[in-house]
Design a protein around this motif. Structure first.
Motif, short mmCIF file in Angstrom:
data_model
loop_
_atom_site.label_atom_id
_atom_site.label_comp_id
_atom_site.label_asym_id
_atom_site.label_seq_id
_atom_site.Cartn_x
_atom_site.Cartn_y
_atom_site.Cartn_z
N ALA A 56 69.11 14.67 -10.58
CA ALA A 56 69.04 16.19 -10.74
C ALA A 56 67.38 16.51 -10.74
CB ALA A 56 69.58 16.28 -12.12
N LEU A 57 67.31 17.79 -10.13
CA LEU A 57 66.01 18.41 -10.65
C LEU A 57 66.01 19.04 -12.00
CD1 LEU A 57 65.53 20.60 -7.30
CD2 LEU A 57 64.02 18.68 -7.97
N GLN A 58 64.70 19.00 -12.51
CA GLN A 58 64.64 19.46 -13.96
C GLN A 58 63.68 20.79 -13.67
OE1 GLN A 58 65.89 17.74 -16.40
NE2 GLN A 58 66.84 16.24 -15.09
N LEU A 59 64.16 21.91 -14.70
CA LEU A 59 63.70 22.95 -14.87
C LEU A 59 63.21 23.02 -16.49
CD1 LEU A 59 62.54 25.90 -14.26
CD2 LEU A 59 64.99 26.57 -14.30
N VAL A 60 62.34 23.02 -16.81
CA VAL A 60 61.73 23.03 -18.34
C VAL A 60 61.33 23.88 -18.89
CG1 VAL A 60 60.80 21.54 -20.12
CG2 VAL A 60 61.70 20.64 -18.22
N VAL A 61 62.10 24.99 -19.50
CA VAL A 61 61.44 26.13 -19.97
C VAL A 61 60.83 25.95 -21.52
CG1 VAL A 61 61.92 28.47 -20.74
CG2 VAL A 61 63.13 27.31 -18.68
N LEU A 62 59.36 26.11 -21.44
CA LEU A 62 58.73 26.16 -22.73
C LEU A 62 58.94 27.31 -23.48
CD1 LEU A 62 55.40 24.23 -21.29
CD2 LEU A 62 57.64 23.26 -21.72
N CYS A 63 58.77 27.05 -24.87
CA CYS A 63 58.95 28.30 -25.74
C CYS A 63 58.14 28.09 -26.99
CB CYS A 63 60.53 28.35 -26.24
SG CYS A 63 60.64 29.61 -27.44
N GLY A 64 57.47 29.01 -27.39
CA GLY A 64 56.55 29.03 -28.70
C GLY A 64 55.40 29.93 -28.52
N LEU A 65 54.97 30.22 -29.82
CA LEU A 65 53.89 31.01 -29.98
C LEU A 65 52.72 30.53 -29.10
CD1 LEU A 65 54.01 31.73 -33.88
CD2 LEU A 65 54.83 33.39 -32.16
N ILE A 66 51.60 31.54 -29.09
CA ILE A 66 50.55 31.17 -28.50
C ILE A 66 49.58 30.31 -29.33
CG2 ILE A 66 50.11 33.16 -27.07
CD1 ILE A 66 48.09 34.28 -29.11
N GLY A 67 49.22 29.02 -28.68
CA GLY A 67 48.30 28.18 -29.62
C GLY A 67 49.17 27.07 -30.17
#
Length: 201
Positions: A2-13
C-alpha cells in the motif's frame, strides 16, 4: 504494498518538519514532503501530494492541521485519489500527532531564525499562543477516519533506541533497538544497520 499518506499534526515547534525532512532525505525516491509554508496554499499542498501519489510515492503532509476539519481535507484527498485510480494501489492514511510539550516548543521557537514564513522568534511565539488556543487535540479512541493514529510525545530528536513505524505487523512507536541510520524508511525495516528511527511501510 500500500501507498502511505501520513498526515502530520501538531503545534509549531513540535518537530513535524524536522521529522518530515529526515524521512524525505533518507528515502527521496520513496517519500515526498508537502509543506504549506513553502508551497504557500493548501491547494498547492493538495496538488503536490496528488501528483506524488500518482507516481507511486508515499506522502507526508507537513502542516499543523489544528482541528478535525483541517485534518479531514487529507481524508478527502485520499478519497479523490482512490476515485481517480480505481485500479491503482491501496492507499493507507495515517495521522501522526506530535504531542511535544509546550515548554519544548517554546524553547525551540525562541531560537528559530530560519523559518520560510516566520520572521523572528517573537512572531513565532505569538503564533504558538494563537495556535494553542485554536488547537483541537485528536482523540486516539476516535481516529477521525484514519487507518491509524500514532502519538509521538518524545521531543525530537528521538532517543537512539526508538523505532517508529510498523514492526511485526503492528503500527506504532516501539522502544527498542531500531534499524536505519538516523531515520530509516523502507519496507518493514529501515536502511542500514545501527540504531535510529525506522518507518516501515
Amino acid at each position: 504494498m500500500a501507498l502511505q499518506l501520513v498526515v502530520l499534526c501538531g503545534l509549531i515547534g513540535s518537530g513535524k518538519s524536522t521529522f518530515a525532512h529526515a524521512v524525505e532525505d533518507a528515502a527521496p525516491h520513496e517519500w515526498v514532503r508537502c509543506n504549506q509554508d513553502e508551497l504557500k496554499r493548501r491547494r498547492m499542498v493538495y496538488d503536490r501530494a496528488m501528483e506524488a501519489l500518482s507516481h507511486g510515492k508515499n506522502v507526508l503532509i507537513d502542516r499543523t492541521n489544528i482541528d478535525r476539519r483541517q485534518r479531514a481535507d487529507w481524508l478527502e484527498l485520499a478519497h479523490d485519489f482512490r476515485n481517480a485510480h480505481p485500479d491503482g494501489p491501496m492507499l493507507e492514511v495515517s495521522l501522526l500527532l506530535f504531542a511535544t510539550p509546550l515548554e519544548e516548543a517554546h524553547r525551540r521557537l525562541a531560537q528559530r531564525h530560519d523559518h520560510p514564513t516566520i520572521k523572528d522568534p517573537e512572531q513565532a511565539l505569538r503564533l504558538l499562543a494563537m495556535f494553542q488556543r485554536s488547537f483541537v487535540m485528536p482523540d486516539p479512541d476516535e481516529p477521525e477516519g484514519f487507518h491509524r493514529m500514532l502519538v509521538l510525545d518524545t521531543p525530537l530528536p528521538l532517543p537512539d533506541d526508538v523505532q517508529f513505524g510498523q514492526a511485526h505487523g503492528e503500527a506504532g512507536v516501539q522502544w527498542g533497538k531500531g534499524v536505519g541510520k538516523g531515520v530509516g524508511v523502507g519496507k518493514g525495516v529501515g536502511k542500514g544497520k545501527g540504531k535510529g528511527v525506522g518507518m516501515g511501510v
